[in-house]
Motif scaffolding. Structure first.
Motif, PDB file in Angstrom:
ATOM      1  N   VAL A  54       0.844  -1.199   0.000  1.00  0.00           N
ATOM      2  CA  VAL A  54       0.000   0.000   0.000  1.00  0.00           C
ATOM      3  C   VAL A  54       0.879   1.248   0.000  1.00  0.00           C
ATOM      4  O   VAL A  54       0.674   2.179  -0.787  1.00  0.00           O
ATOM      5  N   SER A  55       1.876   1.256   0.885  1.00  0.00           N
ATOM      6  CA  SER A  55       2.802   2.382   0.941  1.00  0.00           C
ATOM      7  C   SER A  55       3.597   2.491  -0.356  1.00  0.00           C
ATOM      8  O   SER A  55       3.835   3.580  -0.875  1.00  0.00           O
ATOM      9  N   TYR A  56       3.985   1.348  -0.894  1.00  0.00           N
ATOM     10  CA  TYR A  56       4.750   1.307  -2.140  1.00  0.00           C
ATOM     11  C   TYR A  56       3.967   1.964  -3.269  1.00  0.00           C
ATOM     12  O   TYR A  56       4.508   2.740  -4.062  1.00  0.00           O
ATOM     13  N   SER A  57       2.672   1.657  -3.345  1.00  0.00           N
ATOM     14  CA  SER A  57       1.828   2.225  -4.394  1.00  0.00           C
ATOM     15  C   SER A  57       1.622   3.723  -4.191  1.00  0.00           C
ATOM     16  O   SER A  57       1.638   4.498  -5.153  1.00  0.00           O
ATOM     17  N   ASN A  58       1.422   4.137  -2.941  1.00  0.00           N
ATOM     18  CA  ASN A  58       1.167   5.555  -2.664  1.00  0.00           C
ATOM     19  C   ASN A  58       2.348   6.441  -3.061  1.00  0.00           C
ATOM     20  O   ASN A  58       2.171   7.607  -3.399  1.00  0.00           O
ATOM     21  N   ASN A  94      -5.948  24.621   2.297  1.00  0.00           N
ATOM     22  CA  ASN A  94      -6.812  23.732   3.077  1.00  0.00           C
ATOM     23  C   ASN A  94      -7.844  22.980   2.238  1.00  0.00           C
ATOM     24  O   ASN A  94      -8.220  21.851   2.571  1.00  0.00           O
ATOM     25  N   TYR A  95      -8.312  23.574   1.144  1.00  0.00           N
ATOM     26  CA  TYR A  95      -9.359  22.916   0.358  1.00  0.00           C
ATOM     27  C   TYR A  95      -8.877  21.634  -0.316  1.00  0.00           C
ATOM     28  O   TYR A  95      -9.675  20.838  -0.814  1.00  0.00           O
ATOM     29  N   LEU A  96      -7.546  21.424  -0.320  1.00  0.00           N
ATOM     30  CA  LEU A  96      -6.986  20.227  -0.936  1.00  0.00           C
ATOM     31  C   LEU A  96      -6.739  19.097   0.081  1.00  0.00           C
ATOM     32  O   LEU A  96      -6.106  18.098  -0.249  1.00  0.00           O
ATOM     33  N   ALA A  97      -7.264  19.255   1.288  1.00  0.00           N
ATOM     34  CA  ALA A  97      -7.058  18.222   2.318  1.00  0.00           C
ATOM     35  C   ALA A  97      -7.573  16.860   1.843  1.00  0.00           C
ATOM     36  O   ALA A  97      -6.923  15.825   2.048  1.00  0.00           O
ATOM     37  N   GLY A  98      -8.733  16.850   1.191  1.00  0.00           N
ATOM     38  CA  GLY A  98      -9.289  15.585   0.712  1.00  0.00           C
ATOM     39  C   GLY A  98      -8.418  14.930  -0.337  1.00  0.00           C
ATOM     40  O   GLY A  98      -8.277  13.694  -0.374  1.00  0.00           O
ATOM     41  N   ASP A 109      -6.815  11.241   0.011  1.00  0.00           N
ATOM     42  CA  ASP A 109      -7.072  10.235  -1.017  1.00  0.00           C
ATOM     43  C   ASP A 109      -5.771   9.658  -1.569  1.00  0.00           C
ATOM     44  O   ASP A 109      -5.684   8.475  -1.874  1.00  0.00           O
ATOM     45  N   ARG A 110      -4.760  10.497  -1.709  1.00  0.00           N
ATOM     46  CA  ARG A 110      -3.497  10.079  -2.313  1.00  0.00           C
ATOM     47  C   ARG A 110      -2.594   9.337  -1.335  1.00  0.00           C
ATOM     48  O   ARG A 110      -2.021   8.295  -1.671  1.00  0.00           O
ATOM     49  N   PHE A 111      -2.481   9.841  -0.118  1.00  0.00           N
ATOM     50  CA  PHE A 111      -1.489   9.307   0.822  1.00  0.00           C
ATOM     51  C   PHE A 111      -2.090   8.561   2.006  1.00  0.00           C
ATOM     52  O   PHE A 111      -1.347   8.015   2.824  1.00  0.00           O
ATOM     53  N   GLY A 112      -3.398   8.557   2.127  1.00  0.00           N
ATOM     54  CA  GLY A 112      -4.035   7.812   3.207  1.00  0.00           C
ATOM     55  C   GLY A 112      -4.236   8.655   4.456  1.00  0.00           C
ATOM     56  O   GLY A 112      -3.639   9.731   4.624  1.00  0.00           O
ATOM     57  N   LYS A 113      -5.076   8.145   5.351  1.00  0.00           N
ATOM     58  CA  LYS A 113      -5.435   8.912   6.543  1.00  0.00           C
ATOM     59  C   LYS A 113      -4.335   8.962   7.589  1.00  0.00           C
ATOM     60  O   LYS A 113      -4.442   9.707   8.565  1.00  0.00           O
ATOM     61  N   ALA A 170       4.858  16.020   4.897  1.00  0.00           N
ATOM     62  CA  ALA A 170       6.129  15.443   4.450  1.00  0.00           C
ATOM     63  C   ALA A 170       5.841  13.993   4.093  1.00  0.00           C
ATOM     64  O   ALA A 170       5.429  13.205   4.950  1.00  0.00           O
ATOM     65  N   VAL A 171       6.023  13.643   2.831  1.00  0.00           N
ATOM     66  CA  VAL A 171       5.655  12.310   2.353  1.00  0.00           C
ATOM     67  C   VAL A 171       6.784  11.702   1.530  1.00  0.00           C
ATOM     68  O   VAL A 171       7.560  12.409   0.891  1.00  0.00           O
TER      69      VAL A 171
END
Length: 329
Positions: free
Chosen positions: A235-239, A258-262, A266-270, A285-286
């Motif tokens: 999962v992390s590998y794909s993200n 802030n409007y891009l929080a969703g 969606d991209r990096f997980g909760k 930081a990702v």
């Protein structure tokens, strides 16, 4: 009454009739059931139909009897698959770009057989696949099965890989040379199906779009790369990868409005950590694989996001933006 020529198939035809022609809103009386059976050259009497209904109930079919006035009506109650569940499956099939239009329609027709002909019309209204951009590789349906079998049998596979040229022709990569890969995972990313495997000769993990693989066959050699895949969280590998493109993995700092929080969730997980900077911005930081596709994702979000570190990634982003600017200068 003479017996029909298909008498031995009576219970099977009765189950077929009830499945296809009854549901919560459509019923059959016993005389109607007898008439339907006669169309299959099966004779029946009222008492035998009652006994057959009971036999089907014992087998597991939910044959429901309802009384209205002096008349009794029969229909299928609960089914293995409900209409709402089938609609979800139909939506998944028709939105899957890696399944050809022909196979999409075949699958949906098979799903329709799980419910009555009346309920199947609801699925028909859900279906719209004509003209969609779907894969043109009809064999993908069987490619997936071959890859799964190789994974289950712990063996390597060989295959050819192609790309499309400007003449809309299949063009084999590497001059048609067969790839020898240890298959480990099948991954769905950005509407495409990917094989994630280990290339023993190159000593690295590689990804291949399954719809671009042809002439897949298993080898007798056992798979390599187990120690590497045992350490990978897929999962992390794909993200970390955008469009499944590889690149050097780095921790990148990004500032978002802030409007891009969703979009970030969606991209990096909760589990991603989002640190507020002010009342309009937050920072994350990702870990990402640096590639043109990553920069394209950032640019696609417009002015709502900015890469702020590390410096070399910021510089790469400037070069990408500069190269695109020159195209329109």
């Amino acid at each position: 009454m003479s017996r029909g020529t298909n008498q031995k198939l009576k219970l099977l035809y009765l189950a077929k009739i009830m499945n296809e022609k009854t549901d919560d809103a459509h019923w059959l009386t016993v005389p109607e059931v007898i008439k339907e059976l006669s169309a299959y050259d099966v004779t029946a009497e009222r008492k035998s139909v009652y006994a057959d209904f009971e036999a089907l109930r014992q087998f597991g079919m939910d044959i429901v009897m309802e009384k209205e006035g002096v008349q009794y009506y029969y229909h299928i109650g609960t089914r293995d698959m409900e209409v709402a569940e089938l609609k979800l499956l139909v939506d998944a099939v028709q939105s899957s770009k890696f399944i050809t239009e022909k196979k999409s329609n075949q699958l949906i027709k098979k799903l329709e057989k799980s419910i009555s002909k009346y309920e199947a019309k609801q699925l028909n209204r859900q279906v719209y696949v004509h003209g969609r951009v779907k894969t043109m590789n009809e064999s993908i349906y069987y490619n997936v099965d071959k890859i799964h079998n190789a994974i289950n049998n712990n063996v390597q596979i060989k295959f050819q890989y192609y790309q499309w040229n400007v003449n809309k022709e299949m063009e084999l990569r590497h001059g048609g040379t067969f790839y020898h890969i240890s298959p480990w995972e099948l991954m769905w990313d950005d509407e495409n199906y990917y094989l994630v495997g280990y290339d023993s000769e190159a000593g690295i993990i590689k990804h291949f779009r399954v719809d671009k693989m042809i002439k897949i066959s298993p080898l007798t050699d056992l798979r390599d790369g187990k120690e590497i895949f045992d350490q990978i969280d897929m999962v992390s590998y794909s993200n970390k990868r955008f469009g499944m493109y590889d690149g050097e993995e780095k921790t990148v700092q990004l500032e978002f409005e802030n409007y891009l929080a969703g979009v970030v969730l969606d991209r990096f997980g909760k589990d991603v950590k989002m640190r507020a900077m002010d009342d309009r911005h937050f920072k994350v930081a990702v870990e990402v694989a640096i590639s043109p596709q990553f920069f394209g994702w950032v640019m696609g979000l417009g002015s709502g996001v900015k890469i702020v570190g590390p410096a070399e990634v910021v510089e790469q982003m400037k070069q990408e933006v500069g190269a695109i600017h020159k195209l329109y200068d």
